[in-house]
Write a protein that holds these residues in place. Structure first.
Motif, short mmCIF file in Angstrom:
data_model
loop_
_atom_site.label_atom_id
_atom_site.label_comp_id
_atom_site.label_asym_id
_atom_site.label_seq_id
_atom_site.Cartn_x
_atom_site.Cartn_y
_atom_site.Cartn_z
N ASN A 62 0.80 -1.22 0.00
CA ASN A 62 0.00 0.00 0.00
C ASN A 62 0.84 1.27 0.00
OD1 ASN A 62 -2.48 -1.36 0.01
ND2 ASN A 62 -2.39 -1.63 2.23
N LYS A 90 2.45 4.40 -1.44
CA LYS A 90 2.02 5.24 -2.55
C LYS A 90 3.05 5.27 -3.67
CE LYS A 90 0.92 10.08 -3.57
NZ LYS A 90 0.75 11.43 -2.99
N GLU A 114 -11.82 -4.17 -4.22
CA GLU A 114 -10.48 -3.71 -3.86
C GLU A 114 -10.53 -2.19 -3.72
OE1 GLU A 114 -7.77 -5.43 -3.24
OE2 GLU A 114 -8.47 -7.43 -3.78
N TRP A 115 -11.06 -1.73 -2.58
CA TRP A 115 -11.34 -0.30 -2.42
C TRP A 115 -10.06 0.53 -2.33
CZ3 TRP A 115 -15.95 -0.36 -3.98
CH2 TRP A 115 -16.87 -1.33 -3.56
N LYS A 116 -9.05 0.02 -1.66
CA LYS A 116 -7.81 0.78 -1.52
C LYS A 116 -7.12 0.94 -2.87
CE LYS A 116 -6.91 -0.41 3.29
NZ LYS A 116 -5.97 -1.02 4.26
N ARG A 117 -7.14 -0.10 -3.68
CA ARG A 117 -6.54 0.01 -5.01
C ARG A 117 -7.31 1.00 -5.88
NH1 ARG A 117 -1.75 -1.37 -3.72
NH2 ARG A 117 -1.42 -3.58 -3.26
N ILE A 144 -8.92 3.64 -4.85
CA ILE A 144 -8.56 4.99 -4.39
C ILE A 144 -7.19 5.39 -4.94
CG2 ILE A 144 -8.04 6.37 -2.35
CD1 ILE A 144 -10.07 4.55 -0.85
N GLN A 145 -6.24 4.46 -4.90
CA GLN A 145 -4.90 4.77 -5.38
C GLN A 145 -4.88 5.02 -6.88
OE1 GLN A 145 -2.88 1.28 -4.01
NE2 GLN A 145 -2.44 2.13 -1.98
N LEU A 153 -14.07 5.47 -0.92
CA LEU A 153 -13.69 6.05 0.37
C LEU A 153 -14.69 5.69 1.46
CD1 LEU A 153 -12.55 9.61 -0.80
CD2 LEU A 153 -11.08 7.82 0.09
N ASP A 189 -14.21 2.08 2.42
CA ASP A 189 -12.96 1.88 3.15
C ASP A 189 -12.99 2.52 4.54
OD1 ASP A 189 -10.41 0.70 3.16
OD2 ASP A 189 -9.45 2.62 2.75
N ARG A 240 -13.21 5.84 5.35
CA ARG A 240 -12.53 7.14 5.47
C ARG A 240 -13.58 8.25 5.41
NH1 ARG A 240 -7.34 6.46 1.36
NH2 ARG A 240 -6.80 4.30 1.91
#
Length: 257
Positions: A67, A69, A103-106, A108-109, A133, A136, A138
């Motif tokens: 994760n 960045k 895959e929520w983090k991916r 967002i990235q 977001l 996830d 946030r």
């Protein structure tokens, strides 16, 4: 009168050969040389990589990364290094696949990386980022993004954004925030749909605000017609028929169980 001509050639067996080729069982016989060989035609083809396979490779490229960045952004930069133009369609399809895999983090990235390149800043991308977001957890970033979208698109903001924010606050139990978003909707003249009226009605009943609940029901009564897409055509159906079909489906499933 003397006639001149060519005599046919005679084989040792005494048979004469004709000057025209003959066809025997699909082969062309040319004189005394036998059947002419037939070779299969080999066409030169170039394997072209489409947007679907590229999006799959993009997902596989970033899925196993950490994760961090810088690592994710570096992998994405190397993926599009040889592209003449930014592959916006490939990235959109990759986001759709990541969304189905949750895959929520991916997501967002990838969206933030796409925005850093100055590409894909559409309402659909903002809605996907807002949803990712929220999924996830946030909430602060969700509110920050919501205020940015709301201030920049004050009179042209789609209703789905209001529905999403009210549903987020409804699930979190933040009733005051729900009322603020609903007040903004009424001020801008955006008519709430059935889901918003239902969530607000539930909150009013829980808080004991029966007078506001009655006003809400009188101002926004349930619709008598609803539009559905059947085989690509927009069809108008009565809500009572839809509710009756849903009840029948539930009872039949319960009986089967």
């Amino acid at each position: 009168m003397l006639a001149l001509g060519y005599a046919p050639s005679i084989l040792p067996g005494g048979s004469a050969l004709s000057n025209h080729p003959r066809s025997i069982s699909g082969f062309v016989v040319c004189g005394t040389r036998g059947p002419r060989p037939r070779f299969p035609r080999v066409w030169k083809t170039r394997k072209r990589i489409g947007t679907i396979s590229k999006s799959q490779k993009l997902v596989e490229c970033i899925k196993e990364l950490s994760n961090v960045k810088e690592e994710v952004y570096g992998a994405l930069d190397s993926f599009i290094a040889w592209e003449l133009e930014f592959p916006l369609i490939v990235v959109k399809k990759a986001l759709k696949r990541l969304e189905t895999e949750k895959e929520w983090k991916r997501i967002i990235q990838v969206i933030k990386w796409m925005f850093s390149k100055g590409q894909g800043k559409t309402m659909g991308s903002y809605y996907t980022l807002l949803n990712a977001l929220a999924e996830d957890g946030r909430l602060e970033e969700v509110e920050e993004l919501w205020m940015k979208i709301f201030s920049e698109n004050l009179e042209s903001l789609p209703r789905v954004f209001f529905v999403k924010m009210i549903s987020i606050y409804y699930n979190k139990g933040m009733h005051e925030k729900m009322f603020e978003v609903f007040a903004d909707m009424e001020e801008l003249g955006v008519r709430p749909d059935v889901s918003i009226v239902r969530m607000l009605g539930d909150v009013f009943q829980k808080l004991g605000m029966l007078d506001k609940y009655d006003k809400l029901k009188n101002k926004y009564p349930p619709p008598t017609w609803e539009y559905r897409y059947i085989k690509g055509k927009r069809v108008r159906i009565r809500v009572n028929q839809l509710q009756g079909s849903n009840v029948e489906a539930r009872t039949s499933s319960e009986n089967m169980e």
